[in-house]
Design a protein around this motif. Structure first.
Motif, PDB file in Angstrom:
ATOM      1  N   SER A 211       0.835  -1.203   0.000  1.00  0.00           N
ATOM      2  CA  SER A 211       0.000   0.000   0.000  1.00  0.00           C
ATOM      3  C   SER A 211       0.871   1.254   0.000  1.00  0.00           C
ATOM      4  O   SER A 211       0.576   2.227  -0.716  1.00  0.00           O
ATOM      5  N   LEU A 212       1.958   1.234   0.782  1.00  0.00           N
ATOM      6  CA  LEU A 212       2.874   2.380   0.818  1.00  0.00           C
ATOM      7  C   LEU A 212       3.551   2.578  -0.534  1.00  0.00           C
ATOM      8  O   LEU A 212       3.670   3.710  -1.034  1.00  0.00           O
ATOM      9  N   LEU A 213       3.995   1.462  -1.130  1.00  0.00           N
ATOM     10  CA  LEU A 213       4.631   1.528  -2.447  1.00  0.00           C
ATOM     11  C   LEU A 213       3.652   2.017  -3.503  1.00  0.00           C
ATOM     12  O   LEU A 213       3.993   2.835  -4.368  1.00  0.00           O
ATOM     13  N   GLN A 214       2.436   1.536  -3.410  1.00  0.00           N
ATOM     14  CA  GLN A 214       1.399   1.908  -4.370  1.00  0.00           C
ATOM     15  C   GLN A 214       1.068   3.392  -4.287  1.00  0.00           C
ATOM     16  O   GLN A 214       0.928   4.067  -5.316  1.00  0.00           O
ATOM     17  N   VAL A 215       0.956   3.904  -3.064  1.00  0.00           N
ATOM     18  CA  VAL A 215       0.678   5.329  -2.867  1.00  0.00           C
ATOM     19  C   VAL A 215       1.814   6.173  -3.447  1.00  0.00           C
ATOM     20  O   VAL A 215       1.574   7.165  -4.136  1.00  0.00           O
ATOM     21  N   ALA A 216       3.054   5.748  -3.182  1.00  0.00           N
ATOM     22  CA  ALA A 216       4.216   6.494  -3.679  1.00  0.00           C
ATOM     23  C   ALA A 216       4.235   6.539  -5.206  1.00  0.00           C
ATOM     24  O   ALA A 216       4.439   7.608  -5.810  1.00  0.00           O
ATOM     25  N   ILE A 217       4.002   5.390  -5.837  1.00  0.00           N
ATOM     26  CA  ILE A 217       4.026   5.331  -7.299  1.00  0.00           C
ATOM     27  C   ILE A 217       2.866   6.125  -7.907  1.00  0.00           C
ATOM     28  O   ILE A 217       3.033   6.816  -8.918  1.00  0.00           O
ATOM     29  N   THR A 218       1.700   6.048  -7.278  1.00  0.00           N
ATOM     30  CA  THR A 218       0.537   6.805  -7.774  1.00  0.00           C
ATOM     31  C   THR A 218       0.810   8.301  -7.731  1.00  0.00           C
ATOM     32  O   THR A 218       0.488   9.036  -8.677  1.00  0.00           O
ATOM     33  N   ILE A 219       1.418   8.756  -6.640  1.00  0.00           N
ATOM     34  CA  ILE A 219       1.755  10.179  -6.514  1.00  0.00           C
ATOM     35  C   ILE A 219       2.763  10.586  -7.580  1.00  0.00           C
ATOM     36  O   ILE A 219       2.635  11.648  -8.216  1.00  0.00           O
ATOM     37  N   ILE A 220       3.764   9.735  -7.814  1.00  0.00           N
ATOM     38  CA  ILE A 220       4.778  10.023  -8.836  1.00  0.00           C
ATOM     39  C   ILE A 220       4.138  10.116 -10.220  1.00  0.00           C
ATOM     40  O   ILE A 220       4.430  11.034 -11.000  1.00  0.00           O
ATOM     41  N   ILE A 221       3.258   9.163 -10.524  1.00  0.00           N
ATOM     42  CA  ILE A 221       2.600   9.152 -11.832  1.00  0.00           C
ATOM     43  C   ILE A 221       1.752  10.405 -12.031  1.00  0.00           C
ATOM     44  O   ILE A 221       1.770  11.022 -13.098  1.00  0.00           O
ATOM     45  N   LEU A 222       1.024  10.804 -10.978  1.00  0.00           N
ATOM     46  CA  LEU A 222       0.163  11.980 -11.090  1.00  0.00           C
ATOM     47  C   LEU A 222       0.981  13.266 -11.196  1.00  0.00           C
ATOM     48  O   LEU A 222       0.619  14.188 -11.934  1.00  0.00           O
ATOM     49  N   ASN A 223       2.090  13.320 -10.460  1.00  0.00           N
ATOM     50  CA  ASN A 223       2.922  14.528 -10.489  1.00  0.00           C
ATOM     51  C   ASN A 223       3.752  14.640 -11.764  1.00  0.00           C
ATOM     52  O   ASN A 223       3.987  15.728 -12.277  1.00  0.00           O
ATOM     53  N   ASP A 224       4.210  13.486 -12.244  1.00  0.00           N
ATOM     54  CA  ASP A 224       5.091  13.481 -13.413  1.00  0.00           C
ATOM     55  C   ASP A 224       4.388  13.011 -14.675  1.00  0.00           C
ATOM     56  O   ASP A 224       5.012  12.514 -15.597  1.00  0.00           O
TER      57      ASP A 224
END
Length: 209
Positions: free
Chosen positions: A82-95
């Motif tokens: 869940s932590l990894l998923q949140v981090a990747i989702t944030i990266i995808i949305l920001n970048d």
């Protein structure tokens, strides 16, 4: 105590099942909607959601077998995912690569494949129909609703770059929403796993006396 344990066990099984189904739906969504996730994140997304499905199934088995080891293992991995998923989702949305749509339109324009995009997305030119006028080119029928240029009002006003960027942004958002919901479920399943492990251990201790 037994009633509470049974309630938590049933809740854990149901939520883990829902988590697995939602993860499967997200994988299908990413596979069908090409471009919803940047190309470099396709494989990581598939791997993460596949692991979520695996540990959700393990969570169901652990609850049914009342295995402390499996329950704790499943809970810990779901929390990490869940932590990894949140981090990747944030990266995808920001970048998010806003040039994705532009690159597709540019390629189609350069290789005379723009007609297909214009008919599919109901758009005209890269930025507008003015792209054709500036190049002294006739506006193609694909720029008109129903490919009918008899009425000038039938022409598509928006350029394909804007249309495709909006499309990819919308698809990315839909994947992001399912990802957030999945992450929340993972955390809830982790909390239930902790409660189950405590209850299973207490049950084992009582049986020893």
């Amino acid at each position: 105590m037994g009633c509470a344990t049974t309630t938590i066990k049933i809740s854990s099984i149901l939520l883990n099942t829902l988590l697995a189904l939602l993860s499967i739906a997200t994988i299908v969504l990413i596979a069908i909607n090409t471009g919803s996730v940047p190309d470099e994140w396709d494989v990581p997304a598939y791997i993460i959601f596949a692991l979520v499905i695996l540990f959700a199934i393990i969570g169901c088995v652990a609850a049914l077998r009342e295995s402390i080891c499996l329950t704790v293992t499943c809970g810990v991995f779901l929390l990490l995912l869940s932590l990894l998923q949140v981090a990747i989702t944030i990266i995808i949305l920001n970048d998010r690569d806003v040039q994705n749509g532009i690159a597709i339109v540019e390629d189609a324009w350069d290789h005379d494949k723009i007609d297909a995009l214009q008919m599919e997305y109901k758009c005209c030119g890269k930025d507008s129909s003015q792209d054709y006028i500036l190049l002294n080119r006739q506006i193609p029928l694909s720029c008109y609703e129903g490919q009918n240029d008899a009425d000038a009002n039938n022409i598509y006003n928006e350029g394909c770059s804007v249309k495709l960027q909006r499309y990819y942004a919308r698809e990315t958002l839909s994947v992001a929403v399912t990802s957030w919901i999945t992450a929340v479920l993972e955390v809830v399943c982790f909390m239930l796993a902790v409660l189950l492990a405590i209850n299973f251990r207490n049950k084992q201790r009582r049986m020893q006396f």
